[in-house]
Scaffold this active site. Structure first.
Site, PDB file in Angstrom:
ATOM      1  N   GLY A   1      43.570  29.514   9.682  1.00  0.00           N
ATOM      2  CA  GLY A   1      44.721  28.735  10.130  1.00  0.00           C
ATOM      3  C   GLY A   1      44.352  27.264  10.177  1.00  0.00           C
ATOM      4  O   GLY A   1      43.556  26.784   9.367  1.00  0.00           O
ATOM      5  N   ARG A   2      44.931  26.549  11.162  1.00  0.00           N
ATOM      6  CA  ARG A   2      44.682  25.105  11.267  1.00  0.00           C
ATOM      7  C   ARG A   2      43.192  24.811  11.453  1.00  0.00           C
ATOM      8  O   ARG A   2      42.609  23.994  10.733  1.00  0.00           O
ATOM      9  CB  ARG A   2      45.484  24.535  12.448  1.00  0.00           C
ATOM     10  CG  ARG A   2      46.987  24.532  12.246  1.00  0.00           C
ATOM     11  CD  ARG A   2      47.706  24.148  13.523  1.00  0.00           C
ATOM     12  NE  ARG A   2      47.567  25.169  14.542  1.00  0.00           N
ATOM     13  CZ  ARG A   2      48.574  25.900  15.028  1.00  0.00           C
ATOM     14  NH1 ARG A   2      49.818  25.680  14.646  1.00  0.00           N
ATOM     15  NH2 ARG A   2      48.353  26.818  15.940  1.00  0.00           N
ATOM     16  N   ILE A   3      42.577  25.490  12.435  1.00  0.00           N
ATOM     17  CA  ILE A   3      41.156  25.201  12.713  1.00  0.00           C
ATOM     18  C   ILE A   3      40.271  25.825  11.636  1.00  0.00           C
ATOM     19  O   ILE A   3      39.285  25.221  11.203  1.00  0.00           O
ATOM     20  CB  ILE A   3      40.757  25.684  14.125  1.00  0.00           C
ATOM     21  CG1 ILE A   3      41.640  25.021  15.188  1.00  0.00           C
ATOM     22  CG2 ILE A   3      39.290  25.381  14.399  1.00  0.00           C
ATOM     23  CD1 ILE A   3      41.467  25.571  16.598  1.00  0.00           C
TER      24      ILE A   3
ATOM     25  N   SER B   1      42.619  37.253   6.935  1.00  0.00           N
ATOM     26  CA  SER B   1      43.674  37.081   7.936  1.00  0.00           C
ATOM     27  C   SER B   1      44.705  38.144   7.609  1.00  0.00           C
ATOM     28  O   SER B   1      44.501  38.941   6.690  1.00  0.00           O
ATOM     29  CB  SER B   1      44.259  35.669   7.876  1.00  0.00           C
ATOM     30  OG  SER B   1      44.659  35.372   6.565  1.00  0.00           O
TER      31      SER B   1
ATOM     32  N   ARG C   1      38.198  33.633  20.721  1.00  0.00           N
ATOM     33  CA  ARG C   1      38.275  34.155  22.071  1.00  0.00           C
ATOM     34  C   ARG C   1      37.232  35.262  22.186  1.00  0.00           C
ATOM     35  O   ARG C   1      36.978  35.983  21.201  1.00  0.00           O
ATOM     36  CB  ARG C   1      39.666  34.742  22.380  1.00  0.00           C
ATOM     37  CG  ARG C   1      40.761  33.695  22.568  1.00  0.00           C
ATOM     38  CD  ARG C   1      40.610  32.934  23.884  1.00  0.00           C
ATOM     39  NE  ARG C   1      41.665  31.971  24.114  1.00  0.00           N
ATOM     40  CZ  ARG C   1      41.588  30.662  23.845  1.00  0.00           C
ATOM     41  NH1 ARG C   1      40.486  30.153  23.330  1.00  0.00           N
ATOM     42  NH2 ARG C   1      42.586  29.856  24.125  1.00  0.00           N
TER      43      ARG C   1
ATOM     44  N   GLU D   1      34.296  35.508  30.331  1.00  0.00           N
ATOM     45  CA  GLU D   1      33.809  34.178  30.721  1.00  0.00           C
ATOM     46  C   GLU D   1      34.484  33.704  32.014  1.00  0.00           C
ATOM     47  O   GLU D   1      35.651  34.047  32.253  1.00  0.00           O
ATOM     48  CB  GLU D   1      34.043  33.169  29.572  1.00  0.00           C
ATOM     49  CG  GLU D   1      35.504  32.973  29.194  1.00  0.00           C
ATOM     50  CD  GLU D   1      35.655  32.073  27.967  1.00  0.00           C
ATOM     51  OE1 GLU D   1      35.016  32.329  26.931  1.00  0.00           O
ATOM     52  OE2 GLU D   1      36.427  31.099  28.078  1.00  0.00           O
TER      53      GLU D   1
ATOM     54  N   HIS E   1      32.302  27.563  26.434  1.00  0.00           N
ATOM     55  CA  HIS E   1      33.673  27.323  25.964  1.00  0.00           C
ATOM     56  C   HIS E   1      33.984  25.816  25.940  1.00  0.00           C
ATOM     57  O   HIS E   1      34.848  25.324  26.672  1.00  0.00           O
ATOM     58  CB  HIS E   1      34.694  28.065  26.842  1.00  0.00           C
ATOM     59  CG  HIS E   1      36.032  28.211  26.185  1.00  0.00           C
ATOM     60  ND1 HIS E   1      36.871  29.269  26.430  1.00  0.00           N
ATOM     61  CD2 HIS E   1      36.687  27.431  25.288  1.00  0.00           C
ATOM     62  CE1 HIS E   1      37.976  29.130  25.720  1.00  0.00           C
ATOM     63  NE2 HIS E   1      37.890  28.023  25.023  1.00  0.00           N
TER      64      HIS E   1
HETATM   65  P1  NAP Z   1      46.494  29.124  13.801  1.00  0.00           P
HETATM   66  O1  NAP Z   1      46.694  27.909  12.979  1.00  0.00           O
HETATM   67  O2  NAP Z   1      47.663  29.880  14.289  1.00  0.00           O
HETATM   68  O3  NAP Z   1      45.538  30.101  12.961  1.00  0.00           O
HETATM   69  C1  NAP Z   1      45.266  31.412  13.356  1.00  0.00           C
HETATM   70  C2  NAP Z   1      44.755  32.214  12.166  1.00  0.00           C
HETATM   71  O4  NAP Z   1      44.413  33.528  12.636  1.00  0.00           O
HETATM   72  C3  NAP Z   1      45.756  32.363  11.045  1.00  0.00           C
HETATM   73  O5  NAP Z   1      45.069  32.252   9.829  1.00  0.00           O
HETATM   74  C4  NAP Z   1      46.272  33.791  11.218  1.00  0.00           C
HETATM   75  O6  NAP Z   1      46.676  34.235   9.944  1.00  0.00           O
HETATM   76  C5  NAP Z   1      45.014  34.493  11.758  1.00  0.00           C
HETATM   77  N1  NAP Z   1      45.328  35.705  12.509  1.00  0.00           N
HETATM   78  C6  NAP Z   1      46.205  35.855  13.523  1.00  0.00           C
HETATM   79  N2  NAP Z   1      46.213  37.119  13.949  1.00  0.00           N
HETATM   80  C7  NAP Z   1      45.333  37.798  13.171  1.00  0.00           C
HETATM   81  C8  NAP Z   1      44.914  39.155  13.097  1.00  0.00           C
HETATM   82  N3  NAP Z   1      45.401  40.079  13.927  1.00  0.00           N
HETATM   83  N4  NAP Z   1      43.990  39.492  12.171  1.00  0.00           N
HETATM   84  C9  NAP Z   1      43.491  38.577  11.312  1.00  0.00           C
HETATM   85  N5  NAP Z   1      43.852  37.269  11.341  1.00  0.00           N
HETATM   86  C10 NAP Z   1      44.764  36.884  12.246  1.00  0.00           C
HETATM   87  O7  NAP Z   1      45.629  28.792  15.103  1.00  0.00           O
HETATM   88  P2  NAP Z   1      44.568  27.622  15.313  1.00  0.00           P
HETATM   89  O8  NAP Z   1      45.238  26.410  15.784  1.00  0.00           O
HETATM   90  O9  NAP Z   1      43.669  27.537  14.121  1.00  0.00           O
HETATM   91  O10 NAP Z   1      43.750  28.228  16.567  1.00  0.00           O
HETATM   92  C11 NAP Z   1      43.147  29.478  16.462  1.00  0.00           C
HETATM   93  C12 NAP Z   1      42.576  29.928  17.781  1.00  0.00           C
HETATM   94  O11 NAP Z   1      41.352  29.268  18.054  1.00  0.00           O
HETATM   95  C13 NAP Z   1      43.388  29.678  19.046  1.00  0.00           C
HETATM   96  O12 NAP Z   1      44.462  30.572  19.182  1.00  0.00           O
HETATM   97  C14 NAP Z   1      42.344  29.826  20.121  1.00  0.00           C
HETATM   98  O13 NAP Z   1      42.247  31.178  20.523  1.00  0.00           O
HETATM   99  C15 NAP Z   1      41.053  29.417  19.437  1.00  0.00           C
HETATM  100  N6  NAP Z   1      40.541  28.125  19.951  1.00  0.00           N
HETATM  101  C16 NAP Z   1      39.359  28.080  20.589  1.00  0.00           C
HETATM  102  C17 NAP Z   1      38.882  26.871  21.067  1.00  0.00           C
HETATM  103  C18 NAP Z   1      37.575  26.771  21.770  1.00  0.00           C
HETATM  104  O14 NAP Z   1      37.418  25.893  22.599  1.00  0.00           O
HETATM  105  N7  NAP Z   1      36.614  27.612  21.481  1.00  0.00           N
HETATM  106  C19 NAP Z   1      39.632  25.713  20.914  1.00  0.00           C
HETATM  107  C20 NAP Z   1      40.830  25.790  20.248  1.00  0.00           C
HETATM  108  C21 NAP Z   1      41.283  27.011  19.762  1.00  0.00           C
HETATM  109  P3  NAP Z   1      47.734  35.425   9.737  1.00  0.00           P
HETATM  110  O15 NAP Z   1      48.933  35.095  10.539  1.00  0.00           O
HETATM  111  O16 NAP Z   1      47.974  35.494   8.281  1.00  0.00           O
HETATM  112  O17 NAP Z   1      47.048  36.648  10.229  1.00  0.00           O
HETATM  113  C1  8YV Z   2      40.494  24.850  25.850  1.00  0.00           C
HETATM  114  C2  8YV Z   2      40.933  26.348  23.844  1.00  0.00           C
HETATM  115  O1  8YV Z   2      39.209  24.887  26.376  1.00  0.00           O
HETATM  116  O2  8YV Z   2      42.745  25.183  22.898  1.00  0.00           O
HETATM  117  C3  8YV Z   2      42.244  26.267  23.142  1.00  0.00           C
HETATM  118  O3  8YV Z   2      42.759  27.349  22.789  1.00  0.00           O
HETATM  119  O4  8YV Z   2      40.352  27.377  23.957  1.00  0.00           O
HETATM  120  C4  8YV Z   2      40.316  25.114  24.389  1.00  0.00           C
HETATM  121  O5  8YV Z   2      40.694  23.990  23.677  1.00  0.00           O
HETATM  122  C5  8YV Z   2      41.357  25.799  26.660  1.00  0.00           C
HETATM  123  O6  8YV Z   2      42.685  25.752  26.273  1.00  0.00           O
HETATM  124  C6  8YV Z   2      41.308  25.493  28.144  1.00  0.00           C
HETATM  125  O7  8YV Z   2      41.866  24.242  28.393  1.00  0.00           O
END
Ligand code: NAP
Ligand code: 8YV
Length: 318
Positions: free
Chosen positions: A154-156, A175, A232, A261, A279
Site C-alpha cells: 500500500g502507501r507505506i 496483498s 501490527r 505491546e 513501536h
Molecule cells: P494501505 O495504504 O491501506 O496499505 C495496506 C496494504 O495492505 C494494501 O496493499 C492492502 O492491499 C494490504 N492488505 C490489507 N489487508 C490484507 C490482507 N488481509 N492480506 C494481505 N494484504 C492485505 O495502508 P498504509 O498506509 O500503507 O499502512 C499500513 C499499516 O501500517 C497501517 O494500517 C498500520 O497498521 C501500519 N503502520 C505501522 C506504523 C508503525 O509505527 N509501526 C506506522 C504506520 C502504519 P489489498 O487491499 O489488495 O489487500
Molecule cells: C503510531 C502507527 O505510533 O500510524 C500508525 O498506524 O502505528 C503509528 O504511527 C500509532 O498510531 C499511535 O499513535
C-alpha cells in the site's frame, strides 16, 4: 458561545493541545480515575473524540457517546476503532495517511539493515572490549541484491520498496489484490516467503490479517531469512516466530510491533538474532508534527462545515 466538547483518549503534543484548546473544551481520559463513569454523567455533551492507533475507542466509550459526530485518529492504522459501529451511529472516523509513509519506510529499512549487518552485536563488540580482547567481529551479510517480499504493498509498502531501490533489491509482494506495478505478485504468502531473502510486513491489523504470517510462512522464509514487522503485532504468529528463531528455522527478525505491546515476551527479549523497537515507526519530531496537524485539521474542518480531510475508507462516502 461555548466551545464544543472533545474527549481526548491518549496523549497529544503541546501544539495539538494548543490548537484543540482554542476550538474545543478538552476532557482528558488520561486524567480521569474512571473515564467510563465520567462518560456516564457527561458523555452526552461530547461531540468529538481525538485518539490514536493504539488506544482507539473502547466499546464502553462508544456506548456512552450518543451525540458523537467525529473521531480523529492520530495514526494511519485504525484497527483499535470499530469503524462499522461508528458508521452505524453516523460518526465519521478520520486517520493520518501518507504523512508518515517515508518515516515508517525508513524504520523498516533501518531494522533490515540492523539485522543484516548485526548492528547490535557489533555495537556490543566495541562496548564490551571484545574488539581488543578477541579481534575483529565475525563477518555479516550484505543487504545488496536481496529479494524482498512486501506483505501489503500500500502507501507505506510502496515507500519501503522505493527506499530499498538503491540496494539493488528485487521487490515482490503479496496483498489481497494485484496492483498495477512492475513487481511480481504472489497470491500466496507462503509461496512468496519461500522465494525471498527478507519479508517485510506492512498491512493493517485486524481480523483479516490476524497471524497471517503463520508457521508455514515463517518456515518458508527459513534459516537464512529475515522477518521485518512494522505493521501490527497481530499480523505475525509471535509464538511460532519465537520458536523458529530459537530453533534456527528462521534467521533474524526486526520488530517494531508486538502482539501484546508494550509487553514483549521474555523469550523474545533474550534472543541474539532479533532487533526490537518500541513501536516507533513514525516517531520522529517531524513526522509526529505532521500527523498531529492532520489529526487536528480533520476535527477543525468538521467543525467548520461537517466534512473531513482524510476519512478512513469505510467512512469515505459519509
Ligand atoms: P494501505 O495504504 O491501506 O496499505 C495496506 C496494504 O495492505 C494494501 O496493499 C492492502 O492491499 C494490504 N492488505 C490489507 N489487508 C490484507 C490482507 N488481509 N492480506 C494481505 N494484504 C492485505 O495502508 P498504509 O498506509 O500503507 O499502512 C499500513 C499499516 O501500517 C497501517 O494500517 C498500520 O497498521 C501500519 N503502520 C505501522 C506504523 C508503525 O509505527 N509501526 C506506522 C504506520 C502504519 P489489498 O487491499 O489488495 O489487500
Ligand atoms: C503510531 C502507527 O505510533 O500510524 C500508525 O498506524 O502505528 C503509528 O504511527 C500509532 O498510531 C499511535 O499513535
Amino acid at each position: 458561545m461555548s466551545k464544543p466538547d472533545l474527549f481526548l483518549i491518549g496523549g497529544a503534543t503541546e501544539v495539538m493541545l494548543e490548537r484543540l484548546g482554542a476550538a474545543f473544551t478538552i476532557h482528558k481520559a488520561k486524567e480521569m480515575d474512571d473515564p467510563v463513569a465520567w462518560l456516564a454523567t457527561h458523555g452526552d455533551k461530547i461531540t468529538y473524540v481525538a485518539t490514536n492507533g493504539h488506544d482507539g475507542v473502547k466499546p464502553a466509550y462508544m456506548a456512552a457517546l450518543p451525540n458523537l459526530k467525529a473521531i480523529s485518529c492520530y495514526g494511519v492504522g485504525y484497527d483499535a476503532i470499530d469503524t462499522n459501529a461508528a458508521r452505524a451511529k453516523g460518526v465519521v472516523v478520520t486517520h493520518t495517511p501518507n504523512v508518515l509513509n517515508a518515516e515508517v519506510a525508513t524504520t523498516a529499512v533501518m531494522l533490515m539493515m540492523a539485522c543484516y549487518r548485526e548492528l547490535l552485536r557489533d555495537d556490543a563488540w566495541v562496548r564490551s572490549g571484545d574488539w581488543e580482547a578477541k579481534g575483529n567481529a565475525p563477518l555479516t551479510r550484505s543487504m545488496d541484491g536481496q529479494t524482498v517480499g512486501i506483505l501489503g504493498l500500500g502507501r507505506i509498502g510502496q515507500a519501503i520498496a522505493d527506499k530499498l531501490a538503491p540496494f539493488d533489491t528485487t521487490i515482490v509482494y503479496h496483498s489481497r489484490s494485484k496492483k498495477d506495478v512492475a513487481y511480481r505478485y504472489y497470491d500466496n504468502l507462503a509461496e512468496m516467503a519461500r522465494d525471498v531473502d527478507a519479508l517485510i510486513c506492512i498491512t493493517p491489523g485486524g481480523p483479516s490479517t490476524n497471524k497471517i504470517v503463520n508457521r508455514e510462512a515463517i518456515d518458508s522464509l527459513g534459516p537464512q531469512g529475515t522477518l521485518i514487522n512494522v505493521s501490527r503485532g497481530s499480523v505475525v504468529d509471535e509464538t511460532a516466530m519465537i520458536a523458529a528463531l530459537q530453533e534456527g528455522r528462521l534467521g533474524w527478525a526486526g520488530l517494531d510491533v508486538f502482539e501484546a505491546e508494550p509487553k514483549v515476551p521474555e523469550a523474545l527479549r533474550k534472543l541474539p538474532n532479533v532487533v526490537l523497537l518500541p513501536h516507533v515507526g513514525s516517531a520522529t519530531v517531524e513526522t509526529r508534527a505532521a500527523m498531529g496537524a492532520l489529526t487536528v485539521d480533520n476535527l477543525l474542518q468538521h467543525l467548520k462545515d461537517g466534512t473531513v480531510l482524510t476519512p478512513v475508507p469505510e467512512c469515505a462516502d459519509m
